[in-house]
Design a protein around this motif. Structure first.
Motif, short mmCIF file in Angstrom:
data_model
loop_
_atom_site.label_atom_id
_atom_site.label_comp_id
_atom_site.label_asym_id
_atom_site.label_seq_id
_atom_site.Cartn_x
_atom_site.Cartn_y
_atom_site.Cartn_z
N SER A 1 -2.32 -3.18 20.81
CA SER A 1 -2.76 -3.23 19.49
C SER A 1 -4.26 -3.12 19.13
N THR A 2 -4.70 -2.24 18.25
CA THR A 2 -6.21 -2.27 18.04
C THR A 2 -6.26 -2.27 16.55
N ASN A 3 -7.58 -2.18 15.81
CA ASN A 3 -7.95 -2.23 14.52
C ASN A 3 -7.79 -1.16 14.01
N ASN A 4 -6.64 -0.42 13.86
CA ASN A 4 -6.55 0.89 13.09
C ASN A 4 -5.60 0.65 12.32
N MET A 5 -5.79 0.94 11.11
CA MET A 5 -4.73 1.04 10.00
C MET A 5 -4.78 2.50 9.41
N LEU A 6 -4.04 3.33 9.48
CA LEU A 6 -4.34 4.82 9.30
C LEU A 6 -3.58 4.84 7.85
N ILE A 7 -4.32 5.72 6.75
CA ILE A 7 -3.59 5.94 5.60
C ILE A 7 -3.94 7.32 5.52
N ARG A 8 -2.77 8.20 5.31
CA ARG A 8 -2.77 9.56 5.06
C ARG A 8 -2.42 9.80 3.59
N PHE A 9 -3.41 10.50 2.54
CA PHE A 9 -3.30 10.61 1.26
C PHE A 9 -2.73 11.96 1.08
N GLU A 10 -1.67 11.77 -0.08
CA GLU A 10 -1.04 13.20 -0.48
C GLU A 10 -2.14 14.40 -0.77
N ILE B 1 0.88 -1.26 0.01
CA ILE B 1 0.19 0.04 0.10
C ILE B 1 0.78 1.19 -0.04
N LYS B 2 2.08 1.28 0.90
CA LYS B 2 2.89 2.10 0.81
C LYS B 2 3.29 2.81 -0.38
N LYS B 3 3.57 1.77 -1.38
CA LYS B 3 4.15 2.03 -2.88
C LYS B 3 2.86 2.71 -3.73
N ILE B 4 1.71 2.65 -3.34
CA ILE B 4 0.60 3.07 -4.32
C ILE B 4 0.72 4.76 -4.52
N THR B 5 0.72 5.32 -5.71
CA THR B 5 0.99 6.63 -5.62
C THR B 5 -0.34 7.45 -4.94
N GLY B 6 0.12 8.44 -4.24
CA GLY B 6 -1.09 9.11 -3.58
C GLY B 6 -1.14 8.77 -2.01
N VAL B 7 -0.59 7.67 -1.74
CA VAL B 7 -0.33 7.43 -0.27
C VAL B 7 0.89 8.01 0.30
N LYS B 8 0.52 8.72 1.28
CA LYS B 8 1.70 9.15 1.84
C LYS B 8 2.35 8.52 3.22
N TYR B 9 1.45 8.13 4.14
CA TYR B 9 1.71 7.31 5.30
C TYR B 9 0.69 6.25 5.33
N VAL B 10 1.34 5.18 5.83
CA VAL B 10 0.58 4.04 6.38
C VAL B 10 0.91 3.92 7.92
#
Lengths: 803, 228
Positions: free
Chosen positions: A625-634, A496-505
């Motif tokens: 840990s909890t079920n949070n996978m944060l994705i910040r987009f560009e 996912i990190k490699k997908i363009t537009g994704v800044k952070y995971v």
């Protein structure tokens, strides 16, 4: 005679159409609000009443601080699993004790053979005794043996229909996938139970029996939490039973601590104490562990509806008495013809009953029309005609009807029947007419209520807009939260990190919408401080966009960050002291270095204060840990990036659909309760103001009529129309101003206590008070002048000729 | 039939008594037609109201058909005038929301007279007053004279032994007034109904058999009219 009175009543209503409409319409509005409330209360009190046998079912509650939102002890529904065996053993009155896992995550993926998986919420795992305690009606399968074998599942009828389209599903197989990389457990459907018609506090869509609930963790230091319900032989004396339970529990804790080599006093210090109790299942819903119970929640609404009903009844009384001048002659004549006072009272009561009946009729229609909107808005399922409790509802309605008729009808009836026939027939109404002070008083009360509503809505509006625009301390745009656990080095994350537009995971245990607070105690310069500990990944704080106040936040450049560093929030920093960056603190045996301080950020609603928090990346001292996978987009336009993420997910986990929410939505949801509260108060204020104005309108009409002669004489003596209007308005203005003066302190106290429910709140604003006063005065003047003008421009000769 | 003894009526205002009636004593026999006359404010209407039991005297004794009215409870008093007294007013005082027939029916309802008898009595009265065609009209659709006829019909339908009329013709033109007075006279002579009327008009007073003149609350004159 009854027939004739009825005829007169109808003719009178017809003659005074406007009054009748105001009267009946106003009453219908007040009644509608009240009946909706009644329906809601009925619904809320109908929990867990779907079977007689539930009377003997009890819920166990343990007093502990595990997984509580504020890290304090509460009476929790989740008990340590070993208590199940303990009470089975020690309490002979319990016939069956069942353990039920709490639903977790955002649902499980349920995949039938040869079909697409669907996410199903509230699939819960139980031990084999669940259906012995809860008497669900089996449409398919056998209640006693359905879940006696492992890997069996019993569906509610609604779920069976949703997945298979039929309830004939015995023997079908379902793959239950609990998290994304869970290989899944094949379960066989062994039963279908009917959905109860009234609500349940033990929510489930399906009960699985994996067999896990039958055993407790092997190691004495591990624990497992679940809900425990017991079916007793008979109805128990809860007080007595709770004493026994408390004793059994303390003994158990002592022996458990002895094995774990902890002392009892050491564990229960600083106000912590042991506790175990039962509550009857029917009370379980009304006594939530930490939230306010529904009765406290709707208290303001109850007050509002009662006030609204009161305002409409006041209107009714006001209009009826004001109108009574017209009826005075009738009363006088009837008295002379030999009517008893009682007969007259009954006659006027019948008229009130007639109007209330009409209002009730309109109210029933309104309720039917409004229910879908109401249900939708407040997220409830209320029914009227199809209600299970229709007989009791009809009884309640009749009660309300009788009460309103009496309240509204009795006073006017009394006033009217008291008229002195000699005076009335001589045309001298004024001395035969009392109660003007009372009517003025009622108008004042109406305006107090209306003005308080306006002020309330003003303050609420200010607070809501303050909160909506308040800096959360992090950037919630372009931030997505996928409900999934996250481990460093996860191949999906790397892709996912490699997908363009994704800044952070990244992941954190603390994000708006899903926060998991883990209490901890740290020692800094020999001071013990209670804090909240949060486990994050390296990218989590940048992904959230927090603001750094001092030092730095975690970064891969610093090797030490994976070893023993920590970041504090401002609140925690205040507790520790000054110049903290570079200093060290202890947690147990472990030493952490503080590398930075960030500004507080809100991860829950603004009603809760930010806890003093320590952020750590390291495994040192344990992590959660909890079920949070944060994705910040560009960029703001992240639709295509999101599609790519979803595609990636589907490729990796074909059997577990991706569940996600934007943090913005989570934020809006946290404000929803306040917003709804404001909407309903807004609605109620509009109605109450409208009703008060109608009341004022009617009263001023009456007043103008009563003073017709006075006005005529004044005009002949040379008063201008304006002077007359002015004179009429002034007498009402006094009432409205008095109402304002009274409602200011009332509104101040009420809104202050409302504001105190917010950890982040505005100072008491002044302008809602001012605006309420100005608005009420202006509309009152306008309303009165409508009638006053009419009276003033009349030709005085007509008025005097009439006399 | 009626016996008044030393009837007084006054209002006390700040310790000053203002008298309406003083030392009024008189007797009215069954079948008399009495006119009460006198200037405005003399106390005529008050006397009539006391006779009709709508007001209580401050002092004195009032015997109505052998019963001491001042000693009666309200309910008994209502019972008494319900059965014996019919009222006729200057301003008619018909109930606006009721039709002619309903207005006439009202007193019968309070006397709990059964429906069939009510109907026949109403029909009877309407017929006698030539108002059958108007029975379903409302009062505001009638002329003043017609309204007063309804008022008298209403008073008569309960078959009272006495009619009290407070300036019954005060709002009427002279032709209509004459008609009403003729009616009273006929009722008095043919049906033997006792009539007491308050009037300003010397001419109307002549229809009666006796004239009581009141001035400043005191009976000044009590003369009988012996035919013309």
């Amino acid at each position: 005679m009854f027939k004739l009175n009825l005829k007169i009543a109808l003719r009178n209503l017809f003659k005074n159409k406007v009054y009748a409409a105001i009267n009946i319409g106003g009453l219908a509005l007040g009644l509608t609000a009240f009946v909706l409330l009644l329906l809601f209360v009925n619904h809320e009190t109908s929990y867990d009443k779907w079977s007689q046998e539930l009377k003997n079912v009890y819920q166990l509650r343990e007093y502990h601080d595990y997984a509580t939102p504020d890290n304090r002890q509460h009476w929790m529904e989740a008990n340590e699993s070993r208590i199940g065996a303990l009470v089975t053993d020690k309490i002979p009155q319990f016939k069956y004790v069942t353990k039920l896992g709490q639903g977790w995550g955002d649902g499980f993926s349920v995949k039938p053979d040869n079909a697409n998986p669907v996410i199903v919420e509230d699939v819960r795992d139980a031990d084999s005794l669940f259906f012995k305690v809860f008497p669900y009606q089996f449409i398919q399968g056998d209640r006693l043996t359905a879940i006696s074998k492992p890997n069996t599942i019993v569906l509610k009828e609604s779920l069976a229909l949703k997945i298979f389209g039929t309830d004939k599903v015995l023997g079908k197989r379902l793959n239950i996938i609990m998290w994304r990389d869970d290989p899944g457990t094949m379960m066989t459907v062994t039963g279908v139970v009917a959905d109860p018609k009234t609500p349940e506090s033990v929510k489930f869509t399906a009960i699985t029996h994996t067999g896990d609930r039958e055993k407790d963790p092997d190691h004495i230091n591990s624990s497992n939490h679940c809900e425990i319900y017991a079916l007793a032989n008979e109805q128990l004396d809860t007080l007595q039973m709770n004493k026994t339970l408390q004793k059994v529990y303390v003994d158990y804790k002592k022996s458990s601590f002895a094995k774990r080599k902890i002392t009892f006093d050491d564990y229960y210090k600083n106000g912590k104490r042991p506790g175990l109790k039962i509550i009857p299942l029917k009370d379980a819903y009304a006594t939530p562990s930490f939230d306010k119970n529904w009765m406290d929640k709707i208290k303001p609404i109850v007050a509002l509806s009662v006030f609204l009903l009161l305002v409409s009844i006041i209107n009714f009384v006001n209009l009826a008495t004001a109108q009574s001048v017209q009826r005075a002659k009738e009363v006088g004549v009837k008295k002379v013809l030999g009517a008893y006072k009682k007969q007259l009272i009954i006659q006027f009561l019948i008229e009130a009953v007639l109007q209330t009946l009409a209002a009730l009729f309109i109210c029933v229609i309104l309720v039917e029309v409004l229910l879908p909107t109401f249900n939708n808005h407040f997220d409830v399922q209320l029914t009227f005609w199809h209600s299970e409790q229709l007989p009791s509802l009809v009884l309640q309605l009749f009660g309300v009807f009788a009460l309103v008729s009496l309240l509204a009808g009795f006073y006017p009836a009394l006033i009217l029947s008291k008229y002195n026939p000699v005076k009335v027939l001589k045309g001298n109404y004024e001395t035969g007419f009392k109660g003007i002070a009372l009517r003025n008083g009622l108008v004042v009360i109406q305006f107090i209520i209306a003005v308080t509503f306006i002020i309330g809505i003003g303050v609420m509006y200010k607070q809501t807009s303050y909160v909506a625009n308040k800096d959360l301390g992090f950037n919630r745009d372009r931030l997505l939260n996928i409900s999934a656990n996250y481990n460093v080095g996860d191949p999906l994350v790397e892709r996912i990190k490699k997908i363009t537009g994704v800044k952070y995971v990244a992941t954190t245990t603390q994000v708006m919408g899903n926060s998991f607070n883990v209490p901890g105690e740290i020692t800094y310069k020999n001071n013990d401080v209670e804090v909240n500990t949060v486990t994050v990944t390296m990218d989590a704080l940048p992904a959230l966009g927090v603001q750094v106040l001092k030092g730095r936040i975690f970064s891969p450049e610093y090797k030490q960050d994976t070893v023993n560093t920590a970041v504090l929030n401002e609140t925690a920093a205040k507790l520790l002291g000054k110049n903290l960056v570079g200093e060290k603190f202890n947690q147990g045996k472990n030493i952490f270095q503080i590398v930075g301080i960030i500004k507080d950020y809100n991860n829950e609603g603004f009603d809760k204060a930010v806890l003093p928090t320590v952020y750590r990346v390291t495994h040192l001292g344990g992590m959660s840990s909890t079920n949070n996978m944060l994705i910040r987009f560009e960029s703001d336009n992240y639709t295509s990036a999101l599609k790519a993420v979803e595609a990636e997910w589907k490729r990796t986990y074909p059997n577990f659909p991706m569940i996600y929410t934007s943090v913005e939505d989570a934020f809006q949801k946290s404000m929803e309760a306040t917003r709804k509260q404001m909407q309903i108060i807004g609605l109620f204020s509009v109605i109450s103001i409208a009703l008060s104005l109608l009341g004022l309108f009617a009263l001023s009409t009456f007043m103008a009529k009563r003073r017709t002669k006075e006005i005529a004489i004044r005009k002949i003596l040379g008063a201008s129309d304006f002077q007359i209007i002015n004179m009429l308005i002034r007498s009402f203005l006094v009432l409205v101003v008095a109402a304002n003066l009274i409602s200011w302190p009332i509104a101040f106290i009420l809104t202050r206590s409302w504001l105190e429910g917010f950890a982040y709140r505005i100072d008491m604003p002044f302008w809602p008070f001012l605006i309420a006063t100005v608005v009420s005065v202006v509309i009152a003047v306008f309303t009165v002048s409508l009638q006053a003008r009419k009276a003033a421009v009349n030709n005085p000769v007509d008025a005097l000729k009439y006399e | 039939m009626i016996k008044l003894q030393n009837i007084e009526k006054y209002y006390a205002n700040k310790g000053v008594k203002s008298y309406i009636l003083r030392h009024v004593s008189t007797e009215i026999k069954q079948g008399e037609f009495v006119s009460i006359m006198g200037p405005s404010g003399a106390g005529k209407s008050t006397l009539l109201n006391i006779l009709g039991m709508l007001e209580e005297p401050t002092y004195g004794e009032y015997n109505f058909m052998g019963e001491d009215v001042t000693a009666l409870k309200e309910r008994q008093r209502i019972e008494l005038y319900r059965n014996h007294i019919g009222f006729v007013f200057q301003a008619y005082h018909l109930i606006d929301e009721m039709t002619v027939a309903e207005n006439i029916e009202a007193p019968l309802l309070y006397k709990k007279i059964p429906g069939s008898e009510r109907k026949s009595r109403i029909a009877d009265v309407l017929d006698r007053f030539n108002m059958v065609a108007k029975k379903d009209l409302f009062p505001n659709q009638l002329s003043g004279g017609q309204q007063q006829l309804v008022g008298i019909a209403r008073a008569l339908v309960a078959q009272p032994s006495i009619i009290l009329a407070d300036e019954p013709t005060g709002n009427l033109q002279s032709a209509q007034a004459e008609q009403i007075m003729e009616l009273f006279k006929k009722l008095n002579e043919e049906d033997g109904i006792t009539i007491i009327q308050v009037t300003h008009s010397e001419k109307n007073a002549q229809y009666g058999s006796r004239i009581l003149t009141i001035e400043d609350g005191v009976i000044k004159e009590d003369i009988s009219v012996n035919g013309l």
